[in-house]
Write a protein that holds these residues in place. Structure first.
Motif, PDB file in Angstrom:
ATOM      1  N   THR A 178     117.212 -38.824 -31.022  1.00 19.60           N
ATOM      2  CA  THR A 178     115.885 -38.313 -30.675  1.00 19.60           C
ATOM      3  C   THR A 178     115.803 -36.796 -30.670  1.00 19.60           C
ATOM      4  O   THR A 178     114.747 -36.238 -30.935  1.00 19.60           O
ATOM      5  N   GLN A 179     116.893 -36.120 -30.328  1.00 17.09           N
ATOM      6  CA  GLN A 179     116.892 -34.658 -30.283  1.00 17.09           C
ATOM      7  C   GLN A 179     118.332 -34.155 -30.224  1.00 17.09           C
ATOM      8  O   GLN A 179     119.251 -34.920 -29.967  1.00 17.09           O
ATOM      9  N   ASP A 180     118.496 -32.870 -30.449  1.00 17.16           N
ATOM     10  CA  ASP A 180     119.807 -32.254 -30.330  1.00 17.16           C
ATOM     11  C   ASP A 180     119.956 -31.682 -28.923  1.00 17.16           C
ATOM     12  O   ASP A 180     118.973 -31.309 -28.283  1.00 17.16           O
ATOM     13  N   LEU A 181     121.197 -31.612 -28.459  1.00 19.20           N
ATOM     14  CA  LEU A 181     121.493 -31.033 -27.148  1.00 19.20           C
ATOM     15  C   LEU A 181     122.478 -29.898 -27.300  1.00 19.20           C
ATOM     16  O   LEU A 181     123.438 -30.003 -28.062  1.00 19.20           O
ATOM     17  N   PHE A 182     122.240 -28.812 -26.574  1.00 15.36           N
ATOM     18  CA  PHE A 182     123.247 -27.763 -26.437  1.00 15.36           C
ATOM     19  C   PHE A 182     124.159 -28.184 -25.290  1.00 15.36           C
ATOM     20  O   PHE A 182     123.671 -28.495 -24.200  1.00 15.36           O
ATOM     21  N   ILE A 183     125.459 -28.167 -25.505  1.00 16.96           N
ATOM     22  CA  ILE A 183     126.413 -28.345 -24.418  1.00 16.96           C
ATOM     23  C   ILE A 183     126.794 -26.922 -24.021  1.00 16.96           C
ATOM     24  O   ILE A 183     127.358 -26.171 -24.817  1.00 16.96           O
ATOM     25  N   VAL A 184     126.433 -26.536 -22.783  1.00 16.38           N
ATOM     26  CA  VAL A 184     126.586 -25.165 -22.325  1.00 16.38           C
ATOM     27  C   VAL A 184     127.628 -25.116 -21.216  1.00 16.38           C
ATOM     28  O   VAL A 184     127.528 -25.838 -20.219  1.00 16.38           O
ATOM     29  N   GLU A 185     128.633 -24.264 -21.415  1.00 14.85           N
ATOM     30  CA  GLU A 185     129.639 -24.048 -20.383  1.00 14.85           C
ATOM     31  C   GLU A 185     129.163 -22.931 -19.471  1.00 14.85           C
ATOM     32  O   GLU A 185     128.869 -21.828 -19.929  1.00 14.85           O
ATOM     33  N   ARG A 186     129.064 -23.253 -18.191  1.00 16.84           N
ATOM     34  CA  ARG A 186     128.603 -22.285 -17.204  1.00 16.84           C
ATOM     35  C   ARG A 186     129.757 -21.380 -16.784  1.00 16.84           C
ATOM     36  O   ARG A 186     130.926 -21.710 -17.006  1.00 16.84           O
ATOM     37  N   PRO A 187     129.473 -20.239 -16.169  1.00 17.54           N
ATOM     38  CA  PRO A 187     130.545 -19.328 -15.748  1.00 17.54           C
ATOM     39  C   PRO A 187     131.562 -19.967 -14.800  1.00 17.54           C
ATOM     40  O   PRO A 187     132.728 -19.596 -14.804  1.00 17.54           O
ATOM     41  N   ASP A 188     131.138 -20.973 -14.017  1.00 22.78           N
ATOM     42  CA  ASP A 188     132.071 -21.623 -13.092  1.00 22.78           C
ATOM     43  C   ASP A 188     132.883 -22.735 -13.761  1.00 22.78           C
ATOM     44  O   ASP A 188     133.649 -23.436 -13.102  1.00 22.78           O
ATOM     45  N   GLY A 189     132.717 -22.924 -15.083  1.00 21.62           N
ATOM     46  CA  GLY A 189     133.487 -23.914 -15.819  1.00 21.62           C
ATOM     47  C   GLY A 189     132.813 -25.260 -15.958  1.00 21.62           C
ATOM     48  O   GLY A 189     133.287 -26.114 -16.712  1.00 21.62           O
ATOM     49  N   THR A 190     131.715 -25.503 -15.241  1.00 24.18           N
ATOM     50  CA  THR A 190     131.000 -26.758 -15.384  1.00 24.18           C
ATOM     51  C   THR A 190     130.159 -26.734 -16.660  1.00 24.18           C
ATOM     52  O   THR A 190     129.944 -25.670 -17.245  1.00 24.18           O
ATOM     53  N   GLU A 191     129.698 -27.904 -17.082  1.00 30.03           N
ATOM     54  CA  GLU A 191     128.863 -27.999 -18.276  1.00 30.03           C
ATOM     55  C   GLU A 191     127.475 -28.483 -17.910  1.00 30.03           C
ATOM     56  O   GLU A 191     127.302 -29.248 -16.962  1.00 30.03           O
ATOM     57  N   VAL A 192     126.504 -28.023 -18.669  1.00 34.12           N
ATOM     58  CA  VAL A 192     125.131 -28.486 -18.532  1.00 34.12           C
ATOM     59  C   VAL A 192     124.612 -28.767 -19.937  1.00 34.12           C
ATOM     60  O   VAL A 192     125.000 -28.091 -20.896  1.00 34.12           O
ATOM     61  N   MET A 193     123.776 -29.809 -20.054  1.00 37.49           N
ATOM     62  CA  MET A 193     123.196 -30.160 -21.349  1.00 37.49           C
ATOM     63  C   MET A 193     121.751 -29.685 -21.393  1.00 37.49           C
ATOM     64  O   MET A 193     120.969 -29.982 -20.494  1.00 37.49           O
ATOM     65  N   ILE A 194     121.425 -28.927 -22.431  1.00 34.58           N
ATOM     66  CA  ILE A 194     120.087 -28.372 -22.604  1.00 34.58           C
ATOM     67  C   ILE A 194     119.466 -28.986 -23.861  1.00 34.58           C
ATOM     68  O   ILE A 194     119.998 -28.806 -24.960  1.00 34.58           O
ATOM     69  N   PRO A 195     118.354 -29.726 -23.727  1.00 35.04           N
ATOM     70  CA  PRO A 195     117.695 -30.257 -24.929  1.00 35.04           C
ATOM     71  C   PRO A 195     117.220 -29.112 -25.829  1.00 35.04           C
ATOM     72  O   PRO A 195     116.601 -28.154 -25.356  1.00 35.04           O
ATOM     73  N   PHE A 196     117.546 -29.204 -27.111  1.00 37.48           N
ATOM     74  CA  PHE A 196     117.140 -28.176 -28.066  1.00 37.48           C
ATOM     75  C   PHE A 196     115.749 -28.510 -28.567  1.00 37.48           C
ATOM     76  O   PHE A 196     115.550 -29.006 -29.670  1.00 37.48           O
ATOM     77  N   VAL A 197     114.756 -28.252 -27.684  1.00 34.61           N
ATOM     78  CA  VAL A 197     113.346 -28.464 -28.001  1.00 34.61           C
ATOM     79  C   VAL A 197     112.598 -27.176 -27.707  1.00 34.61           C
ATOM     80  O   VAL A 197     112.992 -26.393 -26.843  1.00 34.61           O
ATOM     81  N   GLU A 198     111.524 -26.963 -28.439  1.00 37.98           N
ATOM     82  CA  GLU A 198     110.761 -25.717 -28.366  1.00 37.98           C
ATOM     83  C   GLU A 198     110.256 -25.402 -26.956  1.00 37.98           C
ATOM     84  O   GLU A 198     110.183 -24.240 -26.559  1.00 37.98           O
ATOM     85  N   GLU A 199     109.920 -26.437 -26.175  1.00 34.67           N
ATOM     86  CA  GLU A 199     109.391 -26.217 -24.829  1.00 34.67           C
ATOM     87  C   GLU A 199     110.436 -25.643 -23.885  1.00 34.67           C
ATOM     88  O   GLU A 199     110.102 -24.993 -22.897  1.00 34.67           O
ATOM     89  N   ILE A 200     111.724 -25.896 -24.168  1.00 34.58           N
ATOM     90  CA  ILE A 200     112.797 -25.421 -23.283  1.00 34.58           C
ATOM     91  C   ILE A 200     113.523 -24.232 -23.897  1.00 34.58           C
ATOM     92  O   ILE A 200     113.732 -23.224 -23.232  1.00 34.58           O
ATOM     93  N   VAL A 201     113.917 -24.329 -25.156  1.00 34.74           N
ATOM     94  CA  VAL A 201     114.592 -23.215 -25.838  1.00 34.74           C
ATOM     95  C   VAL A 201     113.494 -22.392 -26.496  1.00 34.74           C
ATOM     96  O   VAL A 201     113.001 -22.723 -27.560  1.00 34.74           O
ATOM     97  N   THR A 202     113.122 -21.302 -25.830  1.00 30.72           N
ATOM     98  CA  THR A 202     111.963 -20.529 -26.275  1.00 30.72           C
ATOM     99  C   THR A 202     112.293 -19.498 -27.354  1.00 30.72           C
ATOM    100  O   THR A 202     111.403 -19.058 -28.063  1.00 30.72           O
ATOM    101  N   GLU A 203     113.576 -19.126 -27.453  1.00 31.44           N
ATOM    102  CA  GLU A 203     113.938 -18.101 -28.449  1.00 31.44           C
ATOM    103  C   GLU A 203     115.407 -18.221 -28.808  1.00 31.44           C
ATOM    104  O   GLU A 203     116.258 -18.442 -27.949  1.00 31.44           O
TER     105      GLU A 203
END
Length: 181
Positions: free
Chosen positions: A125-150
């Motif tokens: 349905t969509q692509d996800l960014f797997i983002v490593e946070r500074p504390d070492g944990t991961e968060v998933m960010i949907p790669f959609v225009e409403e969330i990833v603005t630039e």
């Protein structure tokens, strides 16, 4: 640079055709007859595309030297890999290759650091960014225009505007029970 452009699925028919799971936005360029593709595992290739056609919404390919169902079935789950010039850009203005996005810094609109993109997960349905946070944990960010603005490749950053609860625990939970209390 090498990019995975497809994964071979099951054999189709008895003449060596296979279904493919397309993993590129440019199948007409990367999976055209005559294209020579590396494989993973490497022992399966390289493979040269002889013919391609769409049948019932699925792309079917036939490779040179693969003449029957048995040979086609032996290729199942093989990844097809295209050589791409690292400076080549996708055709669309808002399209990116994975290698362009990996290692981008992810920040909020106010500049607050969220983390760094370590992987792109391609879901149906969509692509996800797997983002490593500074504390070492991961968060998933949907790669959609409403969330990833630039996406700014020169500044090496992706700006996001996440809804509450996506990157923190401040989600607003609405419940009918709350209204009754």
């Amino acid at each position: 640079m090498q990019l995975v452009v497809a994964r071979i699925g099951r054999a189709h028919g008895i003449k060596g055709e296979v279904t493919v799971e397309v993993r590129t936005d440019e199948p007409e360029l990367r999976l055209a007859p005559g294209a020579v593709l590396a494989t993973d595992p490497a022992s399966a290739g390289p493979l040269t595309i002889e013919t391609g056609r769409v049948h019932s919404g699925r792309l079917l390919l036939r490779f040179e030297g693969v003449a029957d169902r048995t040979a086609a079935e032996a290729l199942r789950n093989t990844l097809l890999i295209a050589d791409v010039d690292p400076d080549e850009l996708p055709e669309g203005e808002d399209e990116y290759y994975d290698h362009q996005l990996i290692d981008l810094d992810v920040v909020l609109a106010d500049g607050t650091e969220v983390g760094r993109i370590t992987e792109i997960s391609h879901l149906p349905t969509q692509d996800l960014f797997i983002v490593e946070r500074p504390d070492g944990t991961e968060v998933m960010i949907p790669f959609v225009e409403e969330i990833v603005t630039e996406i700014d490749l020169e500044e090496q950053k992706a700006v996001i505007d996440p809804p509450p609860g996506l990157i923190d625990d401040r989600a607003e939970i609405a419940s009918a029970r709350d209204e009754q209390a």
